[in-house]
Scaffold this motif. Structure first.
Motif, short mmCIF file in Angstrom:
data_model
loop_
_atom_site.label_atom_id
_atom_site.label_comp_id
_atom_site.label_asym_id
_atom_site.label_seq_id
_atom_site.Cartn_x
_atom_site.Cartn_y
_atom_site.Cartn_z
N ILE A 85 -13.54 45.07 1.87
CA ILE A 85 -13.57 44.22 3.08
C ILE A 85 -13.29 42.75 2.64
CG2 ILE A 85 -14.58 43.22 4.80
CD1 ILE A 85 -14.67 46.50 4.96
N GLU A 86 -12.18 42.18 3.19
CA GLU A 86 -11.78 40.92 3.04
C GLU A 86 -11.80 40.01 4.02
OE1 GLU A 86 -8.02 40.22 1.09
OE2 GLU A 86 -8.74 41.02 -0.88
N LEU A 87 -12.55 38.89 4.21
CA LEU A 87 -12.53 37.89 5.22
C LEU A 87 -11.81 36.53 4.85
CD1 LEU A 87 -13.54 37.35 8.13
CD2 LEU A 87 -15.51 36.70 6.99
N THR A 88 -10.88 36.13 5.35
CA THR A 88 -10.05 35.13 5.04
C THR A 88 -9.95 33.88 5.90
OG1 THR A 88 -7.86 36.01 5.50
CG2 THR A 88 -8.91 36.25 3.26
N ALA A 89 -9.88 32.78 5.55
CA ALA A 89 -9.37 31.87 6.75
C ALA A 89 -7.94 31.36 6.26
CB ALA A 89 -10.40 30.74 6.41
N PHE A 107 -8.78 33.07 11.36
CA PHE A 107 -9.68 34.08 10.68
C PHE A 107 -9.02 35.64 10.57
CE2 PHE A 107 -12.53 30.76 11.84
CZ PHE A 107 -12.80 30.38 10.74
N SER A 108 -9.01 36.03 9.63
CA SER A 108 -8.36 37.48 9.22
C SER A 108 -9.51 38.25 8.48
CB SER A 108 -6.97 37.35 8.65
OG SER A 108 -6.48 38.62 8.34
N ALA A 109 -9.73 39.50 8.82
CA ALA A 109 -10.54 40.43 8.25
C ALA A 109 -9.66 41.84 8.14
CB ALA A 109 -11.58 40.88 9.29
N GLU A 110 -9.75 42.22 6.84
CA GLU A 110 -9.10 43.36 6.24
C GLU A 110 -9.81 44.29 5.61
OE1 GLU A 110 -5.48 43.80 3.10
OE2 GLU A 110 -5.40 42.13 4.30
N HIS A 111 -9.73 45.75 5.69
CA HIS A 111 -10.32 46.57 5.07
C HIS A 111 -9.17 47.67 4.12
CE1 HIS A 111 -9.79 50.38 7.08
NE2 HIS A 111 -9.67 49.55 8.24
N SER A 112 -9.48 48.16 3.03
CA SER A 112 -8.63 49.10 2.45
C SER A 112 -9.45 49.89 1.55
CB SER A 112 -7.59 48.29 1.49
OG SER A 112 -8.12 47.60 0.44
N GLY A 113 -8.98 51.20 1.54
CA GLY A 113 -9.95 52.03 0.58
C GLY A 113 -9.80 53.35 1.29
#
Length: 148
Positions: A85-89, A107-113
């Motif tokens: 999980i990544e949370l970025t500004a 803000f952006s939230a991303e998941h991978s896996g």
């Protein structure tokens, strides 16, 4: 025939391990904070993101993203599967209520896996948390563009 079954087994294993990913953002036309730039400093953006991450993860498992990204990442486990999980500004420009150009963050939230059943709801909760806090602390402007 043995080679055929080994090949089929390998293909099935490969397909089951293919990573799923998803992203939600405060500039999406749907979702939390749709189309908003939050007029806050980078320091405040980082604090808001850390508070949101701590609401979902053990603080010891939260890591800084490598520069030039501003944000944090952690992992969520679901059975044997795991999502990052990544949370970025992201620095952005917007127009305030007076029509003036202002800078702030989206803000952006991303998941991978391999655990989208855990990752997807987690990024939705993270974005909802950070948008609520950002709306409380900063002024809001209408999103116009990202600043590179």
């Amino acid at each position: 025939m043995k080679l055929f079954f080994k090949t089929i087994g390998f293909l099935l294993l490969s397909f089951s391990l293919i990573a799923c990913s998803g992203t939600v953002s405060s500039v999406d036309s749907k979702g939390e904070g749709a189309g908003h730039v939050y007029v806050i400093s980078e320091v405040i953006a980082k604090r808001l993101m850390m508070a949101a991450m701590k609401s979902e993860f053990n603080p010891e498992d939260i890591k800084d993203l490598p520069a030039p990204k501003i944000g944090y990442h952690s992992k969520v486990q679901w059975g044997v599967d795991q999502d990052t999980i990544e949370l970025t500004a992201l620095l952005a420009q917007g127009k305030d209520s007076a029509g003036e150009n202002v800078q702030g963050y989206v803000f952006s939230a991303e998941h991978s896996g391999t655990a989208p059943a855990a990752g997807s709801p987690t990024i939705d909760r993270l974005l909802a948390h950070i948008v609520k806090d950002a709306e409380t602390l900063g002024s809001i402007a209408k999103f116009t563009k990202l600043i590179e």
